[in-house]
Design a protein around this motif. Structure first.
Motif, PDB file in Angstrom:
ATOM      1  N   PHE A 185       0.837  -1.202   0.000  1.00  0.00           N
ATOM      2  CA  PHE A 185       0.000   0.000   0.000  1.00  0.00           C
ATOM      3  C   PHE A 185       0.872   1.253   0.000  1.00  0.00           C
ATOM      4  CE2 PHE A 185      -2.036   3.388   2.490  1.00  0.00           C
ATOM      5  CZ  PHE A 185      -3.160   3.618   1.717  1.00  0.00           C
ATOM      6  N   GLY A 186       1.918   1.272   0.859  1.00  0.00           N
ATOM      7  CA  GLY A 186       2.810   2.424   0.917  1.00  0.00           C
ATOM      8  C   GLY A 186       3.528   2.654  -0.396  1.00  0.00           C
ATOM      9  N   ALA A 187       3.999   1.559  -1.020  1.00  0.00           N
ATOM     10  CA  ALA A 187       4.685   1.677  -2.302  1.00  0.00           C
ATOM     11  C   ALA A 187       3.733   2.172  -3.386  1.00  0.00           C
ATOM     12  CB  ALA A 187       5.279   0.328  -2.700  1.00  0.00           C
ATOM     13  N   THR A 188       2.502   1.698  -3.327  1.00  0.00           N
ATOM     14  CA  THR A 188       1.508   2.108  -4.322  1.00  0.00           C
ATOM     15  C   THR A 188       1.156   3.581  -4.179  1.00  0.00           C
ATOM     16  OG1 THR A 188       0.579  -0.131  -4.355  1.00  0.00           O
ATOM     17  CG2 THR A 188      -0.802   1.652  -5.209  1.00  0.00           C
ATOM     18  N   ILE A 189       1.003   4.037  -2.939  1.00  0.00           N
ATOM     19  CA  ILE A 189       0.699   5.443  -2.707  1.00  0.00           C
ATOM     20  C   ILE A 189       1.829   6.327  -3.227  1.00  0.00           C
ATOM     21  CG2 ILE A 189       0.436   7.195  -0.909  1.00  0.00           C
ATOM     22  CD1 ILE A 189      -2.082   5.594  -1.448  1.00  0.00           C
ATOM     23  N   LEU A 190       3.081   5.916  -2.974  1.00  0.00           N
ATOM     24  CA  LEU A 190       4.223   6.674  -3.474  1.00  0.00           C
ATOM     25  C   LEU A 190       4.181   6.755  -4.996  1.00  0.00           C
ATOM     26  CD1 LEU A 190       7.933   6.213  -2.351  1.00  0.00           C
ATOM     27  CD2 LEU A 190       7.332   6.572  -4.728  1.00  0.00           C
ATOM     28  N   LEU A 191       4.010   5.600  -5.637  1.00  0.00           N
ATOM     29  CA  LEU A 191       4.014   5.579  -7.098  1.00  0.00           C
ATOM     30  C   LEU A 191       2.816   6.334  -7.661  1.00  0.00           C
ATOM     31  CD1 LEU A 191       5.515   4.576  -9.553  1.00  0.00           C
ATOM     32  CD2 LEU A 191       4.235   2.430  -9.429  1.00  0.00           C
ATOM     33  N   ALA A 192       1.668   6.214  -6.985  1.00  0.00           N
ATOM     34  CA  ALA A 192       0.472   6.929  -7.448  1.00  0.00           C
ATOM     35  C   ALA A 192       0.687   8.435  -7.374  1.00  0.00           C
ATOM     36  CB  ALA A 192      -0.736   6.521  -6.614  1.00  0.00           C
ATOM     37  N   PHE A 249       9.235  -6.062   4.153  1.00  0.00           N
ATOM     38  CA  PHE A 249       9.506  -7.445   4.539  1.00  0.00           C
ATOM     39  C   PHE A 249      10.307  -7.544   5.835  1.00  0.00           C
ATOM     40  CE2 PHE A 249       8.366  -8.096   0.147  1.00  0.00           C
ATOM     41  CZ  PHE A 249       7.816  -9.364   0.116  1.00  0.00           C
ATOM     42  N   VAL A 250      10.788  -6.407   6.342  1.00  0.00           N
ATOM     43  CA  VAL A 250      11.541  -6.423   7.599  1.00  0.00           C
ATOM     44  C   VAL A 250      10.595  -6.807   8.735  1.00  0.00           C
ATOM     45  CG1 VAL A 250      12.886  -5.059   9.237  1.00  0.00           C
ATOM     46  CG2 VAL A 250      13.145  -4.681   6.769  1.00  0.00           C
ATOM     47  N   PRO A 251      10.954  -7.795   9.546  1.00  0.00           N
ATOM     48  CA  PRO A 251      10.050  -8.237  10.623  1.00  0.00           C
ATOM     49  C   PRO A 251       9.709  -7.115  11.603  1.00  0.00           C
ATOM     50  CG  PRO A 251      11.843  -9.809  10.301  1.00  0.00           C
ATOM     51  CD  PRO A 251      12.191  -8.597   9.492  1.00  0.00           C
ATOM     52  N   VAL A 252       8.507  -7.130  12.111  1.00  0.00           N
ATOM     53  CA  VAL A 252       7.981  -6.285  13.188  1.00  0.00           C
ATOM     54  C   VAL A 252       7.800  -4.825  12.764  1.00  0.00           C
ATOM     55  CG1 VAL A 252       8.228  -5.521  15.590  1.00  0.00           C
ATOM     56  CG2 VAL A 252       9.051  -7.793  14.905  1.00  0.00           C
ATOM     57  N   VAL A 253       8.892  -4.153  12.389  1.00  0.00           N
ATOM     58  CA  VAL A 253       8.805  -2.715  12.126  1.00  0.00           C
ATOM     59  C   VAL A 253       8.669  -2.392  10.641  1.00  0.00           C
ATOM     60  CG1 VAL A 253      10.140  -2.154  14.183  1.00  0.00           C
ATOM     61  CG2 VAL A 253      11.328  -2.498  12.008  1.00  0.00           C
ATOM     62  N   GLY A 254       8.657  -3.412   9.784  1.00  0.00           N
ATOM     63  CA  GLY A 254       8.692  -3.177   8.350  1.00  0.00           C
ATOM     64  C   GLY A 254       7.529  -2.365   7.821  1.00  0.00           C
ATOM     65  N   SER A 255       6.302  -2.682   8.238  1.00  0.00           N
ATOM     66  CA  SER A 255       5.129  -2.013   7.670  1.00  0.00           C
ATOM     67  C   SER A 255       5.089  -0.532   8.039  1.00  0.00           C
ATOM     68  CB  SER A 255       3.847  -2.707   8.137  1.00  0.00           C
ATOM     69  OG  SER A 255       3.777  -2.723   9.558  1.00  0.00           O
ATOM     70  N   VAL A 256       5.374  -0.231   9.318  1.00  0.00           N
ATOM     71  CA  VAL A 256       5.365   1.174   9.750  1.00  0.00           C
ATOM     72  C   VAL A 256       6.497   1.945   9.077  1.00  0.00           C
ATOM     73  CG1 VAL A 256       5.615   2.729  11.713  1.00  0.00           C
ATOM     74  CG2 VAL A 256       4.290   0.618  11.945  1.00  0.00           C
ATOM     75  N   THR A 257       7.678   1.335   9.044  1.00  0.00           N
ATOM     76  CA  THR A 257       8.831   1.993   8.417  1.00  0.00           C
ATOM     77  C   THR A 257       8.567   2.244   6.938  1.00  0.00           C
ATOM     78  OG1 THR A 257      10.310   0.871   9.962  1.00  0.00           O
ATOM     79  CG2 THR A 257      11.306   1.832   7.993  1.00  0.00           C
ATOM     80  N   ALA A 258       7.951   1.268   6.268  1.00  0.00           N
ATOM     81  CA  ALA A 258       7.660   1.417   4.841  1.00  0.00           C
ATOM     82  C   ALA A 258       6.681   2.559   4.598  1.00  0.00           C
ATOM     83  CB  ALA A 258       7.097   0.112   4.286  1.00  0.00           C
ATOM     84  N   ALA A 259       5.678   2.679   5.465  1.00  0.00           N
ATOM     85  CA  ALA A 259       4.695   3.759   5.297  1.00  0.00           C
ATOM     86  C   ALA A 259       5.346   5.127   5.450  1.00  0.00           C
ATOM     87  CB  ALA A 259       3.564   3.584   6.300  1.00  0.00           C
ATOM     88  N   VAL A 260       6.174   5.276   6.496  1.00  0.00           N
ATOM     89  CA  VAL A 260       6.853   6.556   6.726  1.00  0.00           C
ATOM     90  C   VAL A 260       7.837   6.849   5.601  1.00  0.00           C
ATOM     91  CG1 VAL A 260       8.416   7.801   8.259  1.00  0.00           C
ATOM     92  CG2 VAL A 260       6.571   6.409   9.218  1.00  0.00           C
ATOM     93  N   LEU A 261       8.600   5.837   5.210  1.00  0.00           N
ATOM     94  CA  LEU A 261       9.576   6.005   4.137  1.00  0.00           C
ATOM     95  C   LEU A 261       8.884   6.396   2.840  1.00  0.00           C
ATOM     96  CD1 LEU A 261      12.568   5.753   3.295  1.00  0.00           C
ATOM     97  CD2 LEU A 261      12.108   3.349   2.738  1.00  0.00           C
ATOM     98  N   GLY A 262       7.732   5.803   2.582  1.00  0.00           N
ATOM     99  CA  GLY A 262       6.997   6.132   1.369  1.00  0.00           C
ATOM    100  C   GLY A 262       6.606   7.594   1.315  1.00  0.00           C
ATOM    101  N   VAL A 263       6.130   8.126   2.435  1.00  0.00           N
ATOM    102  CA  VAL A 263       5.735   9.538   2.485  1.00  0.00           C
ATOM    103  C   VAL A 263       6.950  10.444   2.305  1.00  0.00           C
ATOM    104  CG1 VAL A 263       4.791  11.358   3.962  1.00  0.00           C
ATOM    105  CG2 VAL A 263       3.678   9.127   3.875  1.00  0.00           C
ATOM    106  N   VAL A 264       8.062  10.106   2.972  1.00  0.00           N
ATOM    107  CA  VAL A 264       9.270  10.931   2.893  1.00  0.00           C
ATOM    108  C   VAL A 264       9.849  10.927   1.475  1.00  0.00           C
ATOM    109  CG1 VAL A 264      11.662  11.159   3.676  1.00  0.00           C
ATOM    110  CG2 VAL A 264       9.841  10.696   5.327  1.00  0.00           C
ATOM    111  N   LEU A 265       9.977   9.740   0.896  1.00  0.00           N
ATOM    112  CA  LEU A 265      10.554   9.653  -0.448  1.00  0.00           C
ATOM    113  C   LEU A 265       9.679  10.340  -1.483  1.00  0.00           C
ATOM    114  CD1 LEU A 265      11.956   5.990  -0.534  1.00  0.00           C
ATOM    115  CD2 LEU A 265      13.231   8.123  -0.297  1.00  0.00           C
ATOM    116  N   SER A 266       8.376  10.116  -1.397  1.00  0.00           N
ATOM    117  CA  SER A 266       7.480  10.767  -2.356  1.00  0.00           C
ATOM    118  C   SER A 266       7.491  12.278  -2.151  1.00  0.00           C
ATOM    119  CB  SER A 266       6.055  10.217  -2.230  1.00  0.00           C
ATOM    120  OG  SER A 266       5.539  10.436  -0.939  1.00  0.00           O
TER     121      SER A 266
END
Length: 249
Positions: free
Chosen positions: A82-89, A153-170
């Protein structure tokens, strides 16, 4: 750092203030944004309908796991997707909207340039420059989206980190793309632009993240796009003014 981030968000707010001075010109910027937003939304709906099957296809190794762990992994991967898709969108929406709406956004850019005063370039970079820049933006956005997905795919913190990273990178990508018109119109190449922006990274990030967060709201991308073009022009003018001031003896 915090002050610069807030200043960047403030540039976006000043972009919204342009509705008071030239509402007709700003309203024209809603038209291409609305058309492209409908296309992007249709693609997101199609992805949402198949996301469960897609996540299962991406994690076949989890079939042999305990049910609880398999579900936890697939939820995390789904969140990262979802985070990757939002970034690309976001970057695709920006790239396509700026390209197809170039005549409308050039009018907004020019109105801000005139309002800011000083020397105003005769014309903007034009359609083909916008198209080439948009293609680069989508390409870089795709690579960043892949990075966000891998982080998921990083255990435990991966989903939250991916969401934040997606917003920052985009946010970084959006800020760079949106400010590009003012630099391109003045014939400032990429190397020189990077030098000029080096001392304004936090402000650029603040502007970009604020724009991305508003893009994520229902209807936010359409309503924000004209203000983002206006605000990014103001931000670019401040960078240009700071560079000129530092070059004076």
């Amino acid at each position: 750092m915090i002050r610069s981030l807030l200043a960047g968000a403030g540039d976006l707010l000043r972009g919204f203030a342009m509705w008071r001075t030239c509402p007709g010109t700003m309203a024209l910027g809603l038209v291409p944004a609305a058309i492209v937003a409908l296309l992007v939304l249709a693609a997101l709906v199609a992805l949402g309908a198949t996301v469960g099957d897609l996540v299962t296809w991406m994690t076949p190794f989890a079939d042999a796991w305990d049910a609880g762990w398999a579900i936890a992994l697939r939820v995390a991967v789904g969140a990262a997707l979802f985070g990757a898709t939002i970034l690309l969108a976001a970057v695709t929406f920006t790239a396509v909207t700026l390209t197809v709406g170039d005549p409308f956004y050039e009018r907004i850019w020019r109105a801000v340039e005139i309002d800011e005063g000083g020397e105003v370039p005769d014309e903007g970079p034009g359609f083909w420059k916008a198209a080439a820049s948009g293609a680069v933006l989508v390409g870089v956005g795709t690579l960043n989206a892949g990075l966000v997905l891998l982080v998921g795919f990083v255990p435990v913190v991966g989903s939250v980190t991916a969401a934040v990273l997606g917003v920052v990178l985009s946010g970084r990508l959006l800020a760079r793309e949106l400010t590009g018109r003012a630099f391109d119109a003045r014939g400032i190449d990429g190397t020189e632009r990077r030098r000029m922006l080096r001392g304004h990274r936090a402000r650029m990030l603040g502007f970009g993240v604020a724009t991305q967060l508003l893009f994520m709201l229902p209807g936010g991308a359409v309503l924000t796009m004209p203000a983002a073009v206006a605000g990014s022009t103001m931000l670019a003018r401040r960078v240009l003014a700071a560079d000129e001031a530092s070059a004076r003896p």
